[in-house]
Design a protein around this motif. Structure first.
Motif, PDB file in Angstrom:
ATOM      1  N   THR A  75     -12.093  -6.441  -5.015  1.00 39.74           N
ATOM      2  CA  THR A  75     -11.227  -5.287  -5.203  1.00 39.74           C
ATOM      3  C   THR A  75     -10.537  -5.413  -6.549  1.00 39.74           C
ATOM      4  N   THR A  86      -3.573  -1.747   4.623  1.00 40.74           N
ATOM      5  CA  THR A  86      -4.067  -3.101   4.823  1.00 40.74           C
ATOM      6  C   THR A  86      -5.327  -3.288   3.993  1.00 40.74           C
ATOM      7  N   LEU A  87      -5.436  -4.455   3.383  1.00 38.57           N
ATOM      8  CA  LEU A  87      -6.584  -4.765   2.534  1.00 38.57           C
ATOM      9  C   LEU A  87      -7.151  -6.118   2.921  1.00 38.57           C
ATOM     10  N   SER A  88      -8.461  -6.155   3.159  1.00 33.96           N
ATOM     11  CA  SER A  88      -9.181  -7.391   3.404  1.00 33.96           C
ATOM     12  C   SER A  88     -10.264  -7.493   2.340  1.00 33.96           C
ATOM     13  N   THR A  89     -10.232  -8.569   1.537  1.00 28.80           N
ATOM     14  CA  THR A  89     -11.164  -8.726   0.434  1.00 28.80           C
ATOM     15  C   THR A  89     -11.293 -10.207   0.080  1.00 28.80           C
ATOM     16  N   LEU A  92      -9.586 -10.480  -5.520  1.00 30.61           N
ATOM     17  CA  LEU A  92      -8.667  -9.408  -5.895  1.00 30.61           C
ATOM     18  C   LEU A  92      -8.211  -9.584  -7.328  1.00 30.61           C
ATOM     19  N   LEU A 100       1.162  -2.389  -4.792  1.00 36.80           N
ATOM     20  CA  LEU A 100       0.500  -2.789  -3.556  1.00 36.80           C
ATOM     21  C   LEU A 100       1.575  -2.924  -2.493  1.00 36.80           C
ATOM     22  N   SER A 103      -0.328  -5.037   3.694  1.00 32.73           N
ATOM     23  CA  SER A 103      -0.746  -6.400   3.981  1.00 32.73           C
ATOM     24  C   SER A 103      -2.073  -6.699   3.297  1.00 32.73           C
ATOM     25  N   LEU A 104      -2.223  -7.971   2.954  1.00 37.08           N
ATOM     26  CA  LEU A 104      -3.408  -8.432   2.237  1.00 37.08           C
ATOM     27  C   LEU A 104      -3.987  -9.622   2.974  1.00 37.08           C
TER      28      LEU A 104
END
Length: 116
Positions: A75, A86-89, A92, A100, A103-104
């Motif tokens: 990302t 919410t971000l799952s990656t 980054l 932002l 949650s990450l």
């Protein structure tokens, strides 16, 4: 990020509600509400506003995105990016000035939000 040709383009004066599935790379500069799914790259322009669920290989965000995002490769948030959700990656990159709020979860591989 490998350079990919843009397969589809949603212009600045357009809006769309629904589901978008694609291969390769897509650029959105307008408004989008719904679900986006692809193993490819989603490029979100500076004026774009997206809300919903996004599951892509790569996300390059320059505009506003609100929702749940899962990226399997990486990302990138440009300085004009505004993200809420919410971000799952696994990787980054955030330029100074990007917002932002949420949650990450950084993982070695893509993961479903809510898994323990």
């Amino acid at each position: 990020m490998a350079k990919e040709d843009i397969n589809a383009f949603l212009g600045a004066e357009t809006s769309y509600k629904g589901r978008l599935d694609f291969s390769g790379a897509v650029r959105i500069d307008g408004a989008f509400e719904g679900e986006i799914e692809s193993d490819g790259t989603l490029v979100v322009g500076r004026e774009a506003v997206i809300s919903g669920q996004v599951r892509v290989g790569q996300l390059v965000l320059g505009g506003t995105l609100t929702g749940d995002v899962i990226c399997s490769i990486r990302t990138v948030f440009h300085k004009t990016a505004k993200f809420c959700g919410t971000l799952s990656t696994p990787a980054l990159n955030v330029e100074e000035g990007a917002i932002l709020d949420g949650s990450l979860r950084m993982t070695g591989e893509s993961a479903e939000c809510g898994e323990k």
